[in-house]
Design an enzyme around this catalytic site. Structure first.
Site, short mmCIF file in Angstrom:
data_model
loop_
_atom_site.label_atom_id
_atom_site.label_comp_id
_atom_site.label_asym_id
_atom_site.label_seq_id
_atom_site.Cartn_x
_atom_site.Cartn_y
_atom_site.Cartn_z
N LYS A 134 0.82 -1.21 0.00
CA LYS A 134 0.00 0.00 0.00
C LYS A 134 0.86 1.27 0.00
O LYS A 134 1.90 1.33 0.64
CB LYS A 134 -0.93 0.01 1.21
CG LYS A 134 -2.01 -1.07 1.17
CD LYS A 134 -3.00 -0.84 0.05
CE LYS A 134 -4.06 -1.93 -0.04
NZ LYS A 134 -5.04 -1.87 1.03
N ILE A 463 -9.98 -17.54 0.25
CA ILE A 463 -10.24 -16.30 0.98
C ILE A 463 -11.68 -15.85 0.82
O ILE A 463 -12.25 -15.26 1.73
CB ILE A 463 -9.26 -15.20 0.52
CG1 ILE A 463 -7.82 -15.62 0.86
CG2 ILE A 463 -9.58 -13.87 1.18
CD1 ILE A 463 -7.59 -15.93 2.33
N ARG A 547 -6.29 -2.28 -12.26
CA ARG A 547 -7.36 -2.56 -11.31
C ARG A 547 -7.98 -1.25 -10.83
O ARG A 547 -7.29 -0.38 -10.27
CB ARG A 547 -6.80 -3.35 -10.12
CG ARG A 547 -7.76 -3.53 -8.96
CD ARG A 547 -8.81 -4.55 -9.25
NE ARG A 547 -9.54 -4.89 -8.04
CZ ARG A 547 -10.84 -5.12 -7.99
NH1 ARG A 547 -11.56 -5.04 -9.08
NH2 ARG A 547 -11.42 -5.45 -6.86
N HIS A 673 -9.18 -11.56 7.40
CA HIS A 673 -8.17 -11.59 6.34
C HIS A 673 -7.55 -10.22 6.20
O HIS A 673 -8.26 -9.19 6.20
CB HIS A 673 -8.80 -12.01 5.00
CG HIS A 673 -7.88 -11.83 3.84
ND1 HIS A 673 -6.73 -12.57 3.70
CD2 HIS A 673 -7.91 -10.99 2.77
CE1 HIS A 673 -6.10 -12.19 2.60
NE2 HIS A 673 -6.80 -11.23 2.02
N HIS A 726 -2.20 -11.84 -7.21
CA HIS A 726 -2.08 -10.58 -7.94
C HIS A 726 -1.15 -10.69 -9.14
O HIS A 726 -0.82 -9.69 -9.76
CB HIS A 726 -1.62 -9.46 -7.01
CG HIS A 726 -2.66 -9.06 -6.02
ND1 HIS A 726 -2.83 -9.71 -4.83
CD2 HIS A 726 -3.61 -8.09 -6.05
CE1 HIS A 726 -3.83 -9.16 -4.16
NE2 HIS A 726 -4.32 -8.17 -4.89
N CYS A 758 -5.25 -13.82 -1.26
CA CYS A 758 -6.39 -12.93 -1.33
C CYS A 758 -7.49 -13.62 -2.13
O CYS A 758 -7.33 -14.77 -2.56
CB CYS A 758 -5.96 -11.61 -1.99
SG CYS A 758 -7.05 -10.21 -1.63
#
Length: 804
Positions: A134, A463, A547, A673, A726, A758
């Site tokens: 992030k 997930i 995304r 999660h 990802h 994820c």
């Protein structure tokens, strides 16, 4: 245009000719044109030339739009801040910091085209992509450069110069925006195998000559200003361990200021408060400094003679318009902040607190929103207009008196509108007792859950989401257009759930999910079912690469009119004897990934959302659900950048999760999660959530977080991800098994769960099925290796359930 002699350097510098600017603008295009161009390239429907042409069209549209909104074409007030994938990746490519495994994507001229950048970002075959995490306390993800003692820094790729020249040829003198050298190194990670104690920041002296050449190239192309973004300077975690940060700032920027050929420098510090670094930065002689005056404090120039003197020769861009939220600004208050800076700086300009990449393009593109609500909002285009109004007000306040008065009326209207305050919600919150935030002791819960669930060692699960196929998206769109009846649409969704459940049964999963085909987004779906929220149609915001997400708008007190997820959980459970997880998004993540009201503390809003989720958990339990997952992937995301502010945040964020989950029975296993975070900084908070099982992103970093958990003495279930979703790479069974072995070497196997990093929403079944099969087989392999051992790695089962 006036000139000023800087009090420290004595250099004569030109005051900025603009009264207003922005630090950046959305780069996806109003209809996600950049996203579609990238995905066409990846799918083989377009070549590199066509893709770069499409991206150039997005850049050209941005320049024209900003000019039309009031920023001038010839004074560098329009930033050049586009990116095909990620601006930190762009910096790494520009500076020659391409990992050796991707050396073949670098052309003979040093350039890396859009296909090569995509390869570095997404990986290929056995070549893992750059790690992703992030960007400060936002939902944007950046790619983490890998720097070693031998990384050969140089001005390698001239894409930013070519884009500047492209704009200049089109009649726009722009201000190129680059990641600053300190932030670039502070956000990088050491290459694998780097010597113990090595930090990328150790390479600063080697990096600065590359910046010198980059700045010289921009000057030669005709750039009069370059913006260097240094948000790491407002983050305690990014600068942790730096002994003399003020001295480092001085040394870095004095060297850049002293360059014989360069544009004027605007050093921007978005996302927080520069604090004690403002004065040493100003004394280096940089011509401009951009301050975040939304998250940061207004400098006390009247009370600090030294700071006042340092700023005397400096342009200050006061970031008084919020670049991260969508509420129309309080323009009279913003103007007062800018006025407070006048007289201490050579020039004061109105600006945004951050780049506008965090907000959608244009609120006028949302005709379906309630007209009254729409009047309260400002997306990127409206924020540019606000900045322009403030810039004019600095020169002639009377000329914009009507706009300032209209701003005050909007704020007053919003405060008194129906639904903004609901007494029944406030009364329920006021009646809460400490018991509402506590569950039974974990040992009691674990015993009850083992009895009910009977799971094997190293239980496998996913997930939550499964691929959102073209057919799912088409059916959702047809239903939204009225071309597919609700009955037919729900029959389609039930059939999709049946297929996902059957697939998991075939793969051999122990705890199943229903796949979430009914959900467009893990936050928006809940927003659509909760009072107090509104959703957009075209409010797209880039999350990473191609995304994009549409954050809902949380404008009022939150109420759950009826159960949201229960019937889908019930249907899935009716198709299998294995437990199926109820899937909810947690209160912190709902706030983090929404545009949240700014008229009350975040903690109060979080507790309102938590109460709605608490009711949903109770209804799931009543319907027979034995495992409930409440996802909080954004827990670390909202952590304040200054340590002094973190305690209060962690108290309300952890408390809101516990309020949402503490009503669950002992035998109900509560999962959570978390993903793409620096988990070491919030280990205590993760423990404080008191979830029975916590799954976390760990595949890209190769279980980097697991030793932190081991040192913490984390005693409940933990699922470190073993499949990086990802990236389109499909891991093999042995690769997954190796990651799992790393996990059980650090954490008792009885606590370990096996899961992807994820949800699988963005992947395709051609990747997902073999990857999940490898995951299940790897779990069986490692389970067999552990079979027969005693102690922490034996078949004694704690959080995972019973051995089987």
């Amino acid at each position: 245009m006036s000139t000023t002699d800087h009090p420290t350097t004595g250099r004569t510098t030109a005051s900025a000719p603009w009264g207003a600017t922005v630090l950046g603008y959305p780069r996806t295009g109003p209809r996600r044109e950049a996203k579609k161009a990238l995905e066409a390239l990846w799918a083989g429907r377009a070549d590199v030339a066509a893709t770069e042409e499409a991206l150039a069209a997005v850049r050209a549209r941005t320049l024209r739009r900003l000019n039309a909104l009031g920023l001038h074409a010839h004074d560098a007030s329009i930033p050049s801040a586009a990116s095909s994938y990620d601006h930190v990746l762009d910096a790494a490519v520009t500076l020659g910091a391409v990992p050796p495994r991707f050396a073949d994507v670098v052309g003979p001229d040093g350039r890396v085209d859009v296909a090569g950048r995509s390869t570095i970002a997404r990986g290929r075959g056995a070549d893992a992509p750059l790690e992703m995490t992030k960007w400060f306390d936002t939902n944007y993800h950046y790619l983490v450069p890998e720097i070693g003692p031998d990384t050969a820094f140089r001005f390698a790729d001239d894409s930013s110069v070519r884009e500047f020249s492209e704009a200049l040829a089109d009649g726009f003198l722009t201000r190129p925006v680059l990641v600053g050298p300190l932030t670039f190194l502070l956000l990088s990670k050491p290459v694998d195998g780097a010597p113990a104690g090595f930090r990328p920041l150790d390479r600063l002296d080697d990096l600065l000559p590359a910046y010198a050449d980059l700045l010289a190239a921009h000057a030669a192309a005709g750039a009069t200003w370059v913006q260097l973004d240094e948000p790491a300077l407002v983050s305690d975690s990014a600068t942790a361990g730096v002994a003399d940060l003020p001295g480092l700032v001085r040394r870095t920027y004095e060297r850049l200021v002293a360059l014989p050929q360069r544009p004027q420098l605007l050093v921007a510090a978005p996302y927080g408060d520069l604090g004690e670094l403002l004065e040493p930065l100003a004394r280096t002689g940089v011509e401009g400094i951009g301050l975040d005056l939304v998250r940061g404090r207004l400098p006390e120039v009247d009370a600090d003679a030294g700071l006042r003197e340092a700023l005397r020769g400096t342009l200050v861009v006061g970031g008084v318009v919020d670049g991260r939220n969508v509420w129309a600004g309080d323009l009279p208050r913003a103007l007062a902040s800018l006025r407070a800076l006048e007289g201490s700086a050579a020039h004061v300009a109105a600006g945004t607190s951050t780049s506008l990449l965090h907000v959608p393009h244009d609120v006028a593109d949302e005709p379906q929103l309630d007209e009254r609500l729409r009047s309260w909002l400002a997306f990127a285009d409206q924020k540019v207009a606000e900045v322009v109004v403030l810039g004019r007000a600095l020169r002639d306040e009377a000329s914009v008196a009507d706009a300032l008065a209209a701003s005050a009326r909007v704020r007053a209207d919003r405060a008194g509108a129906p639904g903004v305050v609901r007494p029944e919600v406030r009364e329920r919150l006021a009646a809460l007792t400490p018991e509402a935030f506590r569950r039974s002791d974990y040992a009691v819960r674990r015993s009850a859950q083992e009895e009910v669930l009977g799971l094997p060692l190293l239980p496998t699960t996913s997930i939550g989401s499964f691929p959102q196929t073209r057919e799912i998206r088409a059916a959702r769109a047809a239903h939204a257009r009225g071309e597919l009846s609700t009955q037919a649409y729900e029959e389609f969704l039930r059939a999709e759930v049946d297929r996902v459940v059957a697939l998991q049964e075939d793969l051999g999963f122990d705890v199943l999910v229903h796949g979430e085909p009914e959900r467009n987004d893990m936050v928006q779906y809940f927003a659509e079912h909760l009072d107090g929220f509104a959703v957009t149609r075209n409010g797209w915001v880039q999350s990473y690469g191609s995304r994009c997400v549409r954050p809902p708008i949380l404008f009022g007190d939150v109420v759950r009119p009826e159960p949201i997820t229960v019937r889908w959980a019930q249907h899935a459970q009716s198709r299998t004897a294995k437990p199926v997880k109820g899937m909810l998004t947690g209160p912190v993540t709902i706030l983090a990934w929404s545009f949240v009201r700014d008229d009350q503390p975040l903690g109060e809003t979080a507790r309102q959302v938590a109460l709605a989720l608490r009711d949903e958990v109770a209804d799931l339990e009543a319907a027979g659900t034995r495992v409930v997952q409440v996802d909080e992937p954004a827990l670390r995301e909202l952590l304040p950048l200054r340590e002094a502010d973190q305690g209060a945040y962690l108290e309300w964020s952890v408390g809101s999760f516990r309020l949402a989950t503490a009503g669950a029975a002992d035998a109900t296993q509560v999962h959570t999660h978390l993903c793409y975070s620096e988990f070491g900084e919030v280990i205590d908070a993760i423990d404080g959530l008191d979830a029975d099982v916590t799954s976390i992103e760990a595949a890209r970093s190769r279980m980097e977080v697991v030793p932190d958990l081991a040192r913490q003495g984390f005693a409940r279930g933990i699922g470190p991800g073993v499949y990086d979703i990802h990236s389109p790479r499909v891991p093999g069974e042995e690769e997954v098994a190796d990651l799992l072995r790393l996990a059980v070497a650090a954490v008792p196997a009885r606590q370990v769960w096996v899961n992807p990093d994820c949800g699988l929403k963005t992947r395709g079944y051609a990747e997902v099925e073999p990857a999940l099969r490898a995951l299940v087989e790897a779990a069986r392999t490692v389970r067999a290796e552990l079979d027969g051992h005693d102690g922490s790695h034996g078949r004694a089962v704690g959080a995972g359930g019973r051995a089987g």
